[in-house]
Design a protein around this motif. Structure first.
Motif, PDB file in Angstrom:
ATOM      1  N   ALA A  76     -48.578  35.537  54.498  1.00 59.64           N
ATOM      2  CA  ALA A  76     -49.463  34.592  55.014  1.00 59.64           C
ATOM      3  C   ALA A  76     -50.215  33.938  53.915  1.00 59.64           C
ATOM      4  O   ALA A  76     -50.890  34.636  53.271  1.00 59.64           O
ATOM      5  N   THR A  79     -52.376  27.255  58.267  1.00 62.83           N
ATOM      6  CA  THR A  79     -52.110  28.842  57.981  1.00 62.83           C
ATOM      7  C   THR A  79     -50.481  28.621  57.890  1.00 62.83           C
ATOM      8  O   THR A  79     -49.836  28.263  58.710  1.00 62.83           O
ATOM      9  N   VAL A 119     -47.094  30.959  57.219  1.00 64.42           N
ATOM     10  CA  VAL A 119     -46.623  32.228  57.245  1.00 64.42           C
ATOM     11  C   VAL A 119     -45.002  31.993  56.825  1.00 64.42           C
ATOM     12  O   VAL A 119     -44.233  31.353  57.456  1.00 64.42           O
ATOM     13  N   ALA A 179     -46.815  37.241  62.375  1.00 65.20           N
ATOM     14  CA  ALA A 179     -47.206  35.872  62.661  1.00 65.20           C
ATOM     15  C   ALA A 179     -47.903  35.739  63.505  1.00 65.20           C
ATOM     16  O   ALA A 179     -49.006  34.800  63.186  1.00 65.20           O
ATOM     17  N   PHE A 202     -51.850  35.478  62.755  1.00 66.30           N
ATOM     18  CA  PHE A 202     -52.262  34.210  61.949  1.00 66.30           C
ATOM     19  C   PHE A 202     -52.169  33.135  62.995  1.00 66.30           C
ATOM     20  O   PHE A 202     -52.477  31.764  62.114  1.00 66.30           O
TER      21      PHE A 202
END
Length: 137
Positions: free
Chosen positions: A16, A23, A25, A43, A46
Motif C-alpha cells: 500500500a 491510496t 494498493v 486492501a 486502506f
C-alpha cells in the motif's frame, strides 16, 4: 522499496502507498483461494473516508473466478466510506471478469496514472462547483 515492504501472501505480494490524491494498493503474483482472504483484509484496511482508493492489479498473473469477490468487497467498502475508487487490471484479471460477465461491473482504468488523473479531474470539478453552491441570491 525501502520503508514500504510488500506483504507476502502465498504467491502474491501486496503493498500500500498513500499518495496525495489516493491510496494505492498494489497486488502482484497469483490471487487464488489460498490467499484471497488475506489480500482482501489487507486492501480493506486502506479504504479510508475522504481518500480515493486505487486497486492496482497490473502485476497479477493469475486471477481465479472466486477472486472477483475481492472487487465486490472493495466496491462495498468504498461505497460505505463515500469514496471513489478504481481498479487497474492485468490481462488475466480482465479475462476472468469478461468470462464471468463482470467486465463492466467495476470502475476499471488503464493505469494508476490514469486513475490518479481522473481523481484530480473530479477534485478540480468539485472545486469549480463549490463557489456556485455557496452563492446566495
Amino acid at each position: 522499496m525501502y520503508g514500504n515492504p510488500a506483504l507476502d501472501c502465498s504467491g502474491a505480494q501486496v503493498r500500500a502507498l498513500c499518495r496525495q490524491l489516493a491510496t494505492v494498493v498494489t497486488v502482484s503474483g497469483e490471487i487464488n483461494e489460498s490467499n484471497l482472504d488475506v489480500i482482501t483484509a489487507y486492501a480493506r484496511r486502506f479504504v479510508l473516508t475522504e481518500k480515493p482508493f486505487v486497486l492496482d492489479l497490473t502485476g497479477v498473473s493469475s486471477f481465479a473466478p472466486e477472486c472477483i469477490s475481492l472487487l465486490y468487497t472493495v466496491d462495498e467498502d468504498c461505497e460505505h466510506a463515500g469514496v471513489d475508487w478504481s481498479v487497474v487490471c492485468s490481462q488475466h484479471v480482465h479475462r476472468t471478469l469478461r468470462l464471468f460477465g463482470e467486465g463492466e461491473t467495476f470502475p476499471t482504468v488503464g493505469s494508476v496514472a490514469e486513475a490518479l488523473h481522473d481523481i484530480a479531474d473530479r477534485i478540480g470539478e468539485r472545486r469549480r462547483l463549490l463557489p456556485l453552491l455557496t452563492k446566495t441570491a
